[in-house]
Design a protein around this motif. Structure first.
Motif, PDB file in Angstrom:
ATOM      1  N   GLY A 232     -46.774  -7.365  61.336  1.00 23.74           N
ATOM      2  CA  GLY A 232     -46.880  -6.640  62.603  1.00 23.74           C
ATOM      3  C   GLY A 232     -48.288  -6.198  62.913  1.00 23.74           C
ATOM      4  O   GLY A 232     -48.490  -5.172  63.557  1.00 23.74           O
ATOM      5  N   MET A 233     -49.285  -6.990  62.478  1.00 20.87           N
ATOM      6  CA  MET A 233     -50.670  -6.560  62.600  1.00 20.87           C
ATOM      7  C   MET A 233     -51.407  -7.348  63.662  1.00 20.87           C
ATOM      8  O   MET A 233     -51.194  -8.544  63.850  1.00 20.87           O
TER       9      MET A 233
ATOM     10  N   ASN B 258     -53.784 -11.992  63.696  1.00 18.32           N
ATOM     11  CA  ASN B 258     -52.864 -11.564  64.755  1.00 18.32           C
ATOM     12  C   ASN B 258     -51.477 -12.150  64.504  1.00 18.32           C
ATOM     13  O   ASN B 258     -51.247 -13.331  64.743  1.00 18.32           O
ATOM     14  N   ASP B 259     -50.555 -11.298  64.018  1.00 19.14           N
ATOM     15  CA  ASP B 259     -49.180 -11.749  63.778  1.00 19.14           C
ATOM     16  C   ASP B 259     -48.444 -12.088  65.067  1.00 19.14           C
ATOM     17  O   ASP B 259     -47.387 -12.739  65.027  1.00 19.14           O
ATOM     18  N   PHE B 260     -48.989 -11.641  66.208  1.00 20.94           N
ATOM     19  CA  PHE B 260     -48.295 -11.841  67.482  1.00 20.94           C
ATOM     20  C   PHE B 260     -48.940 -12.924  68.343  1.00 20.94           C
ATOM     21  O   PHE B 260     -48.628 -13.034  69.535  1.00 20.94           O
ATOM     22  N   ASP B 261     -49.809 -13.719  67.735  1.00 17.18           N
ATOM     23  CA  ASP B 261     -50.447 -14.799  68.477  1.00 17.18           C
ATOM     24  C   ASP B 261     -49.380 -15.766  69.003  1.00 17.18           C
ATOM     25  O   ASP B 261     -48.606 -16.346  68.237  1.00 17.18           O
ATOM     26  N   GLY B 262     -49.321 -15.904  70.329  1.00 12.75           N
ATOM     27  CA  GLY B 262     -48.350 -16.803  70.950  1.00 12.75           C
ATOM     28  C   GLY B 262     -46.951 -16.233  71.065  1.00 12.75           C
ATOM     29  O   GLY B 262     -46.020 -16.950  71.437  1.00 12.75           O
ATOM     30  N   ILE B 263     -46.777 -14.944  70.744  1.00 15.81           N
ATOM     31  CA  ILE B 263     -45.455 -14.316  70.781  1.00 15.81           C
ATOM     32  C   ILE B 263     -45.388 -13.294  71.922  1.00 15.81           C
ATOM     33  O   ILE B 263     -46.287 -12.467  72.075  1.00 15.81           O
ATOM     34  N   ASN B 264     -44.350 -13.381  72.701  1.00 15.91           N
ATOM     35  CA  ASN B 264     -44.060 -12.348  73.697  1.00 15.91           C
ATOM     36  C   ASN B 264     -42.949 -11.475  73.131  1.00 15.91           C
ATOM     37  O   ASN B 264     -41.786 -11.863  73.093  1.00 15.91           O
TER      38      ASN B 264
END
Length: 548
Positions: free
Chosen positions: A141-142, A149-155
């Protein structure tokens, strides 16, 4: 910095500025306020046996019983008429706890405390109802600017996100890892950043879930202690709907990842070794629900009443307060020191109340009792938000209109950081709020101190710009907000021992505690015997009242 105000009453000015002499009767009965009596009380109240005196817990009940026993032995009367014990004012404490928590993965029910926990701060007053057909695993979750970036490409908006509760794949071998408060603040910041992405729910994988004692898991489902209000819990005001957060075991997380043909152990190893995210979307059926139920909690203010001797003045009440609760037991199962003893905060103030109660009681038994009545009150729930004193202010045993002042002692047993090593380190006290509502009360305090104790009165926390906002942080404030003049006595100890394991009896300066209690006692003696109650000539913000 203390503000000085001019008072227009010439008679008052002359009486207060005239050379004052000690009252030999007051001095005589002050003798029981001494370091030995202080130690006898505090060594019990702040002992390990009292388990940190947390509100709603065994240690606080033990402390209440001890204080009641002392009040009775002094000859004080229990004034409470609407309960089973006249010395106990039962405070309407409740918690809104999680009940009926369920979780199923792919139609299979998981076991509460073995597989998952739903913390109380994740459930709104109307309950929790979660239904999802997919879960996004987002590593740790970083999000680090310009890097990992754990959220790269994630909405993440409106989605159920699953992450590890601890860990940092960007930390290299040999790097320092945050611990203690720094680690807690880092985890809090991570959650704050995560919630900005507006997920529907967050599943926190605790890799040590199976090793945690069930008691700590249960504790997370209990709501914070608060006052029961007239409106039902479902109608209670609440901030924005909380983000649904569940803590789950590795086995539960693996059940969610089953269709993805991987495990949390494998994903953690992959991320840590590569230093790169390994996020994925898992197709799964997840259903969770929970309710909140109001649970009464035991807590009582302990009241001892000394009736005044003057028929014309005994209906006026001086209140002397201190809170007896502290923060309880150390949650760390591996810690050697298990108890937050709270010797200074506020075993010292409670001890001061007991010393003064004994002194005034001896005076009355000798036929020299005060003209006005005095209510000695040790309150509960201060550490939870000034709850006991707020309850009393809303359910007073004696009319607030008849209450002439409150003298509050909260931490009077230590030398604060600003005075360590100074020449006056053993002869000072922070006086807070003495002139906030009543110029006269502040002048009375100055006169009494100059006559009897000659301590350095430090008015630092009267500054409206005080960043610590000390004036608002103890039980006197619930009297002040009702336009009752107050003085709050405080030693300024805000270092590592404040709410720390080092707040022990061995660190108390008992000579200084007794001297500060003497100052409070002599001010109380003056207020309880003078012809008139202190005039309230200030507004709540400390500005002078205008007269027509």
């Amino acid at each position: 910095m203390k503000k000085q105000f001019l008072y227009t009453g010439l008679a008052l000015f002359l009486s207060l500025s005239a050379a004052a002499q000690k009252d030999p009767v007051a001095v005589k009965f002050s003798e029981s306020i001494n370091k030995n009596r202080a130690y006898s009380h505090l060594s019990i109240l702040a002992s390990d046996e009292y388990e940190g005196r947390e509100t709603g817990k065994k240690g606080a009940w033990m402390a209440a019983e001890y204080i009641k026993k002392q009040f009775k032995s002094f000859g004080l009367v229990g004034p409470v008429k609407d309960g089973t014990d006249p010395y106990f004012q039962k405070v309407g404490l409740v918690t809104n706890d999680v009940s009926g928590a369920t979780l199923s993965i792919n139609g299979k029910a998981r076991q509460l405390y073995k597989d998952f926990v739903i913390p109380s701060n994740s459930v709104s007053n109307t309950g929790l109802d979660l239904n999802a057909s997919e879960v996004i695993f987002a590593g740790y979750g970083m999000t680090k600017e310009g890097g990992y970036n754990d959220f790269d490409g994630i909405n993440a908006e409106g989605k159920v996100i699953m992450i590890f509760s601890t860990g940092d794949p960007t930390v290299k071998p040999g790097d320092s890892v945050p611990t203690g408060r720094a680690a807690m603040m880092a985890a809090r910041q991570r959650m704050t950043n995560l919630m900005k992405s507006k997920p529907k729910a967050i599943l926190l994988i605790d890799m040590n879930f199976d090793k945690l004692p069930e008691s700590s898991k249960i504790a997370s489902t209990l709501g914070r202690i608060m006052l029961k209000k007239d409106a039902p819990a479902t109608a209670a005001p609440q901030r924005a709907t909380p983000i649904i957060t569940l803590t789950i075991s590795p086995a539960t997380a693996n059940e969610i990842l089953k269709a993805s043909n991987t495990t949390v152990e494998a994903l953690s190893k992959k991320i840590m070794e590569s230093g790169k995210p390994s996020s994925l979307t898992a197709t799964t059926s997840l259903v969770a629900s929970a309710k909140k139920s109001e649970t009464p909690q035991r807590g009582e203010n302990v009241l001892g009443f000394l009736e005044g001797s003057d028929p014309k003045l005994k209906n006026e009440i001086l209140v002397i307060t201190g809170h007896y609760d502290h923060i309880g037991l150390n949650p760390d199962p591996n810690a050697k020191d298990k108890v937050y003893n709270g010797a200074d905060d506020d075993g010292s103030g409670t001890t001061g109340v007991l010393l003064m109660a004994e002194a005034f009681s001896k005076a009355k038994k000798a036929g020299k009792g005060p003209k006005r009545s005095i209510l000695f009150m040790t309150v509960v729930g201060e550490e939870k938000g000034l709850l006991g004193s707020e309850w009393y202010s809303e359910h007073p045993v004696f009319p607030l209109a008849n209450t002439i002042a409150d003298l509050n002692t909260d931490m009077i047993g230590r030398i604060g950081e600003e005075y360590l090593g100074k020449a006056d380190s053993a002869n000072y006290i922070y006086s807070v709020g003495s002139s906030m509502l009543s110029t006269e009360l502040g002048q009375i305090q100055e006169k009494i101190n100059n006559t009897y104790t000659k301590m350095k009165l430090d008015f630092k926390y009267d500054d409206p710009k005080d960043p610590e906002r000390i004036y608002y942080r103890s039980d006197h404030y619930n009297f002040a907000k009702n336009n009752i003049p107050i003085i709050f006595f405080y030693d300024g100890m805000l270092g590592k021992d404040y709410h720390g394991l080092g707040d022990e009896v061995s660190k108390i300066n008992f000579d200084l505690l007794a001297k500060r209690a003497h100052l409070t006692y002599y001010i109380g003696w003056e207020l309880a015997n003078r012809p008139n109650r202190p005039v309230v000539d200030k507004n709540q913000n400390g500005t002078p009242k205008t007269t027509n």
